[in-house]
Design a protein around this motif. Sequence first.
Motif, mmCIF file in Angstrom:
data_model
loop_
_atom_site.group_PDB
_atom_site.id
_atom_site.type_symbol
_atom_site.label_atom_id
_atom_site.label_comp_id
_atom_site.label_asym_id
_atom_site.label_seq_id
_atom_site.Cartn_x
_atom_site.Cartn_y
_atom_site.Cartn_z
ATOM 1 N N GLY A 1 0.783 -1.221 0.000
ATOM 2 C CA GLY A 1 0.000 0.000 0.000
ATOM 3 C C GLY A 1 0.819 1.279 0.000
ATOM 4 N N GLU A 2 2.121 1.166 -0.188
ATOM 5 C CA GLU A 2 2.991 2.340 -0.264
ATOM 6 C C GLU A 2 3.313 2.616 -1.730
ATOM 7 N N GLY A 3 3.794 3.804 -2.009
ATOM 8 C CA GLY A 3 4.176 4.176 -3.362
ATOM 9 C C GLY A 3 5.532 3.604 -3.755
ATOM 10 N N PHE A 4 5.844 3.742 -5.042
ATOM 11 C CA PHE A 4 7.125 3.239 -5.555
ATOM 12 C C PHE A 4 8.305 3.838 -4.797
ATOM 13 N N ARG A 5 8.260 5.142 -4.591
ATOM 14 C CA ARG A 5 9.401 5.816 -3.956
ATOM 15 C C ARG A 5 9.645 5.328 -2.527
ATOM 16 N N LYS A 6 8.580 5.144 -1.753
ATOM 17 C CA LYS A 6 8.755 4.706 -0.365
ATOM 18 C C LYS A 6 9.300 3.282 -0.293
ATOM 19 N N VAL A 7 8.730 2.392 -1.111
ATOM 20 C CA VAL A 7 9.198 1.001 -1.101
ATOM 21 C C VAL A 7 10.642 0.942 -1.593
ATOM 22 N N ALA A 8 10.926 1.662 -2.667
ATOM 23 C CA ALA A 8 12.284 1.659 -3.227
ATOM 24 C C ALA A 8 13.290 2.210 -2.220
ATOM 25 N N GLN A 9 12.915 3.268 -1.521
ATOM 26 C CA GLN A 9 13.813 3.849 -0.522
ATOM 27 C C GLN A 9 14.069 2.859 0.611
ATOM 28 N N ARG A 10 13.019 2.174 1.061
ATOM 29 C CA ARG A 10 13.164 1.190 2.136
ATOM 30 C C ARG A 10 14.083 0.042 1.728
ATOM 31 N N LEU A 11 14.027 -0.333 0.424
ATOM 32 C CA LEU A 11 14.834 -1.451 -0.061
ATOM 33 C C LEU A 11 16.159 -0.999 -0.677
ATOM 34 N N ALA A 12 16.389 0.302 -0.706
ATOM 35 C CA ALA A 12 17.625 0.879 -1.244
ATOM 36 C C ALA A 12 17.835 0.539 -2.721
ATOM 37 N N VAL A 13 16.766 0.721 -3.516
ATOM 38 C CA VAL A 13 16.864 0.571 -4.969
ATOM 39 C C VAL A 13 16.266 1.812 -5.618
ATOM 40 N N ASP A 14 16.598 2.041 -6.862
ATOM 41 C CA ASP A 14 16.048 3.164 -7.592
ATOM 42 C C ASP A 14 14.562 2.920 -7.848
ATOM 43 N N PHE A 15 13.726 3.935 -7.641
ATOM 44 C CA PHE A 15 12.288 3.734 -7.787
ATOM 45 C C PHE A 15 11.887 3.393 -9.223
ATOM 46 N N SER A 16 12.613 3.905 -10.210
ATOM 47 C CA SER A 16 12.259 3.578 -11.597
ATOM 48 C C SER A 16 12.572 2.114 -11.910
ATOM 49 N N LEU A 17 13.584 1.567 -11.262
ATOM 50 C CA LEU A 17 13.906 0.150 -11.413
ATOM 51 C C LEU A 17 12.794 -0.698 -10.806
ATOM 52 N N LEU A 18 12.345 -0.325 -9.625
ATOM 53 C CA LEU A 18 11.239 -1.031 -8.985
ATOM 54 C C LEU A 18 9.987 -0.952 -9.859
ATOM 55 N N ARG A 19 9.725 0.213 -10.411
ATOM 56 C CA ARG A 19 8.556 0.387 -11.278
ATOM 57 C C ARG A 19 8.637 -0.547 -12.486
ATOM 58 N N ARG A 20 9.823 -0.687 -13.049
ATOM 59 C CA ARG A 20 10.024 -1.574 -14.199
ATOM 60 C C ARG A 20 9.798 -3.035 -13.799
ATOM 61 N N TRP A 21 10.320 -3.437 -12.636
ATOM 62 C CA TRP A 21 10.116 -4.805 -12.157
ATOM 63 C C TRP A 21 8.633 -5.099 -11.953
ATOM 64 N N VAL A 22 7.918 -4.159 -11.349
ATOM 65 C CA VAL A 22 6.491 -4.361 -11.080
ATOM 66 C C VAL A 22 5.718 -4.461 -12.385
ATOM 67 N N SER A 23 6.003 -3.578 -13.309
ATOM 68 C CA SER A 23 5.307 -3.600 -14.598
ATOM 69 C C SER A 23 5.546 -4.913 -15.338
ATOM 70 N N SER A 24 6.774 -5.357 -15.355
ATOM 71 C CA SER A 24 7.116 -6.614 -16.011
ATOM 72 C C SER A 24 6.431 -7.788 -15.315
ATOM 73 N N PHE A 25 6.414 -7.776 -14.001
ATOM 74 C CA PHE A 25 5.781 -8.833 -13.226
ATOM 75 C C PHE A 25 4.281 -8.885 -13.514
ATOM 76 N N GLN A 26 3.637 -7.723 -13.573
ATOM 77 C CA GLN A 26 2.193 -7.681 -13.799
ATOM 78 C C GLN A 26 1.817 -8.183 -15.195
ATOM 79 N N LYS A 27 2.667 -7.923 -16.166
ATOM 80 C CA LYS A 27 2.367 -8.361 -17.537
ATOM 81 C C LYS A 27 2.762 -9.802 -17.802
#
Length: 108
Positions: free
Chosen positions: A20-46
Amino acid sequence: MSKYSDQFKLTAVHAYLEGGEGFRKVAQRLAVDFSLLRRWVSSFQKHGQFSLCKPGQRYSATYKRSVLEYMHKHQLSLRQTAAHFGLGQSSQIGIWARQYYSGSPASP
């Protein structure tokens, strides 16, 4: 070799989808770039979890050309196209495009 393990990518995707958190918050917590996380999520969903673990795969010239044609036909960005086809790195599509339009011998 990928900087992040397949298991880490999957954990990050689930953290975003279930947290329930945004890309930036999750990415910051996991120490990854938020655009990378966004790409992983998009790929996973498709394409599901196996889209996150395709390092070193080779593609035919015909496949590369079809990816470029689809991208232009649907006016997608490199990132959107990579997610649509389940490709790990959107920058690879940019390389294919440069090769194709330059007419290089290694073109797709």
